[in-house]
Design a protein around this motif. Structure first.
Motif, PDB file in Angstrom:
ATOM      1  N   UNK A   1       0.807  -1.224   0.000  1.00  0.00           N
ATOM      2  CA  UNK A   1       0.000   0.000   0.000  1.00  0.00           C
ATOM      3  C   UNK A   1       0.841   1.276   0.000  1.00  0.00           C
ATOM      4  N   UNK A   2       2.148   1.136   0.235  1.00  0.00           N
ATOM      5  CA  UNK A   2       3.016   2.305   0.382  1.00  0.00           C
ATOM      6  C   UNK A   2       3.002   3.241  -0.825  1.00  0.00           C
ATOM      7  N   UNK A   3       3.157   2.741  -2.060  1.00  0.00           N
ATOM      8  CA  UNK A   3       3.172   3.684  -3.191  1.00  0.00           C
ATOM      9  C   UNK A   3       1.905   4.550  -3.276  1.00  0.00           C
ATOM     10  N   UNK A   4       0.755   3.954  -3.003  1.00  0.00           N
ATOM     11  CA  UNK A   4      -0.495   4.717  -3.066  1.00  0.00           C
ATOM     12  C   UNK A   4      -0.567   5.755  -1.943  1.00  0.00           C
ATOM     13  N   UNK A   5      -0.148   5.381  -0.735  1.00  0.00           N
ATOM     14  CA  UNK A   5      -0.127   6.360   0.362  1.00  0.00           C
ATOM     15  C   UNK A   5       0.824   7.506   0.033  1.00  0.00           C
ATOM     16  N   UNK A   6       1.995   7.193  -0.470  1.00  0.00           N
ATOM     17  CA  UNK A   6       2.966   8.233  -0.834  1.00  0.00           C
ATOM     18  C   UNK A   6       2.367   9.173  -1.880  1.00  0.00           C
ATOM     19  N   UNK A   7       1.672   8.612  -2.855  1.00  0.00           N
ATOM     20  CA  UNK A   7       1.040   9.444  -3.874  1.00  0.00           C
ATOM     21  C   UNK A   7      -0.005  10.367  -3.250  1.00  0.00           C
ATOM     22  N   UNK A   8      -0.840   9.814  -2.360  1.00  0.00           N
ATOM     23  CA  UNK A   8      -1.887  10.624  -1.725  1.00  0.00           C
ATOM     24  C   UNK A   8      -1.305  11.720  -0.841  1.00  0.00           C
ATOM     25  N   UNK A   9      -0.251  11.392  -0.102  1.00  0.00           N
ATOM     26  CA  UNK A   9       0.361  12.386   0.794  1.00  0.00           C
ATOM     27  C   UNK A   9       1.002  13.511  -0.019  1.00  0.00           C
ATOM     28  N   UNK A  10       1.766  13.158  -1.045  1.00  0.00           N
ATOM     29  CA  UNK A  10       2.466  14.190  -1.817  1.00  0.00           C
ATOM     30  C   UNK A  10       1.531  15.012  -2.698  1.00  0.00           C
ATOM     31  N   UNK A  11       0.343  14.466  -3.003  1.00  0.00           N
ATOM     32  CA  UNK A  11      -0.612  15.220  -3.820  1.00  0.00           C
ATOM     33  C   UNK A  11      -1.561  16.067  -2.965  1.00  0.00           C
ATOM     34  N   UNK A  12      -1.460  15.923  -1.645  1.00  0.00           N
ATOM     35  CA  UNK A  12      -2.312  16.702  -0.767  1.00  0.00           C
ATOM     36  C   UNK A  12      -3.646  16.043  -0.450  1.00  0.00           C
ATOM     37  N   UNK A  13      -3.828  14.795  -0.895  1.00  0.00           N
ATOM     38  CA  UNK A  13      -5.084  14.086  -0.635  1.00  0.00           C
ATOM     39  C   UNK A  13      -5.169  13.539   0.784  1.00  0.00           C
ATOM     40  N   UNK A  14      -4.080  13.596   1.522  1.00  0.00           N
ATOM     41  CA  UNK A  14      -4.036  13.136   2.922  1.00  0.00           C
ATOM     42  C   UNK A  14      -3.589  14.310   3.795  1.00  0.00           C
ATOM     43  N   UNK A  15      -4.412  15.360   3.915  1.00  0.00           N
ATOM     44  CA  UNK A  15      -3.978  16.557   4.639  1.00  0.00           C
ATOM     45  C   UNK A  15      -3.736  16.329   6.138  1.00  0.00           C
ATOM     46  N   UNK A  16      -4.313  15.282   6.690  1.00  0.00           N
ATOM     47  CA  UNK A  16      -4.150  15.010   8.122  1.00  0.00           C
ATOM     48  C   UNK A  16      -2.967  14.091   8.404  1.00  0.00           C
ATOM     49  N   UNK A  17      -2.222  13.690   7.367  1.00  0.00           N
ATOM     50  CA  UNK A  17      -1.106  12.766   7.543  1.00  0.00           C
ATOM     51  C   UNK A  17      -0.037  13.378   8.449  1.00  0.00           C
ATOM     52  N   UNK A  18       0.377  12.613   9.457  1.00  0.00           N
ATOM     53  CA  UNK A  18       1.471  13.039  10.335  1.00  0.00           C
ATOM     54  C   UNK A  18       2.596  12.013  10.265  1.00  0.00           C
ATOM     55  N   UNK A  19       2.263  10.763  10.604  1.00  0.00           N
ATOM     56  CA  UNK A  19       3.282   9.721  10.655  1.00  0.00           C
ATOM     57  C   UNK A  19       2.650   8.404  10.242  1.00  0.00           C
ATOM     58  N   UNK A  20       3.355   7.670   9.414  1.00  0.00           N
ATOM     59  CA  UNK A  20       2.861   6.374   8.970  1.00  0.00           C
ATOM     60  C   UNK A  20       3.833   5.270   9.333  1.00  0.00           C
TER      61      UNK A  20
END
Length: 70
Positions: free
Chosen positions: A44-63
């Motif tokens: 799942x890492x590539x998809x999470x990285x894509x979402x975080x860097x595109x701003x789709x995960x604005x609440x992301x702090x630590x994974x």
């Protein structure tokens, strides 16, 4: 306006704060749970990285990426 916290202790530059932080965490005085926003598999890492860097995960702090677990 932001708030800047400055440690004015003369020994602050030479003090190692990691042991203190680890001790506080170990004693349960610091709760790290609110900082952990995502626990995913390595697949799942590539998809999470894509979402975080595109701003789709604005609440992301630590994974946490779990390797070798389903």
């Amino acid at each position: 306006n932001g708030l800047t916290v400055v440690n004015a202790s003369p020994a602050s530059a030479t003090r190692d704060l990691w042991p203190i932080a680890i001790r506080l965490i170990d004693r349960g005085q610091i709760d790290l749970e609110p900082l952990l926003t995502n626990v995913i598999s390595i697949e799942e890492y590539p998809e999470l990285l894509r979402r975080v860097t595109s701003g789709e995960e604005p609440e992301y702090i630590k994974g946490v990426v779990r390797v070798g677990e389903s």
